[in-house]
Design an enzyme around this catalytic site. Structure first.
Site, PDB file in Angstrom:
ATOM      1  N   SER A 134       0.863  -1.180   0.000  1.00  9.33           N
ATOM      2  CA  SER A 134       0.000   0.000   0.000  1.00  9.33           C
ATOM      3  C   SER A 134       0.894   1.222   0.000  1.00  9.33           C
ATOM      4  CB  SER A 134      -0.875  -0.005   1.264  1.00  9.33           C
ATOM      5  OG  SER A 134      -1.458   1.255   1.504  1.00  9.33           O
ATOM      6  N   TYR A 147      -1.938  -0.377  10.787  1.00 11.01           N
ATOM      7  CA  TYR A 147      -1.942  -0.728   9.363  1.00 11.01           C
ATOM      8  C   TYR A 147      -0.657  -0.248   8.692  1.00 11.01           C
ATOM      9  CZ  TYR A 147      -3.438  -0.804   4.453  1.00 11.01           C
ATOM     10  OH  TYR A 147      -3.528  -1.028   3.103  1.00 11.01           O
TER      11      TYR A 147
END
Length: 249
Positions: A134, A147
């Site tokens: 990501s 995250y």
């Protein structure tokens, strides 16, 4: 192009994972798609797309799943650790259970997936490890420290392995998309709406605005990058974080 190759994609029943699995299968690979929900996998299954129930947060499930996949379709030539949880929470409100849930899937799961794939992937023949990371693997994502940490850890794993396997025929790379038009974005709309105290339309617009080109990314755009990494001419691309976000971060 990929005839005779066996690929395994975790989280392959929906979203980015399914888009990548379809692209690989259309290029000729036999693709094992894994996930926790049998009904979702069965719905996604098709020509050269083979469902396998496997929970990447459970080491024993990953070990058994790979053993079954290799027995049925042969050694894994392409592995895509894609399964992930994208949830945000402020650090003071992050308990150990939430932290471990994120790490167990996003980092531990990728580690077990890559480890088991490498056991059947000879160093002297074609091999591709393509992690779905990501933009949060390259920069801090506000309100999502767990995250962000998990995706930074994944980038470290990919970069270290690319050094370990230098001189082999196996490459290790990561795809780092911004906000992609999947169910994860849909779910996050409600969470962002509640956290930022805005309506859902505004929450969705916030994610769109976070991408440099001011639109959500199609899963097929990420899949195209994965397919390129499996194509002739990509052999010297190794240990890289490929940003798919409409611009530079």
């Amino acid at each position: 192009m990929l005839n005779g190759k066996h690929a395994l994609v975790t989280g392959g029943g929906t979203g980015i994972g399914l888009a990548i699995a379809r692209a690989l299968s259309e290029a000729g690979a036999e693709v094992t798609i894994t996930g926790r929900r049998a009904e979702v996998l069965q719905e996604a299954a098709g020509d050269r797309l083979h469902p396998l129930v496997m929970d990447v947060s459970d080491e024993a499930s990953v070990v058994a799943g790979f053993a079954d996949a290799v027995e049925i379709h042969g050694p894994v030539s392409i592995v895509v650790p894609n399964a992930g949880i994208a949830e945000g929470r402020a650090l003071p409100k992050t308990d150990t259970a939430f932290w471990r849930k994120i790490m167990a899937t996003n980092l531990d799961g990728a580690f077990w997936t890559i480890r088991e794939a490498l056991k059947s992937m000879p160093r002297d023949s074609f091999g591709r490890v393509i992690a779905v990371s990501s933009i949060a693997g390259l920069k801090g994502l506000r309100g999502a420290s767990a995250y962000t940490a998990s995706k930074h850890g994944l980038m470290g794993l990919i970069r270290a392995l690319s050094e370990d396997y230098l001189g082999s025929e196996i490459t290790f790379n990561a795809l780092c998309p911004g906000y992609v038009d999947t169910d994860i974005v849909t779910r996050n709309v409600e969470a962002i709406s509640q956290r930022a105290k805005v309506d859902e339309e505004t929450a969705r617009a916030m994610m769109v605005e976070a991408n440099k080109h001011k639109r959500l990314i199609a899963p097929e755009e990420v899949a195209a990058a994965a397919l390129w990494l499996c194509s002739p001419g990509s052999e010297s691309v190794n240990g890289q974080a490929i940003e798919i976000a409409g611009g530079q971060f």
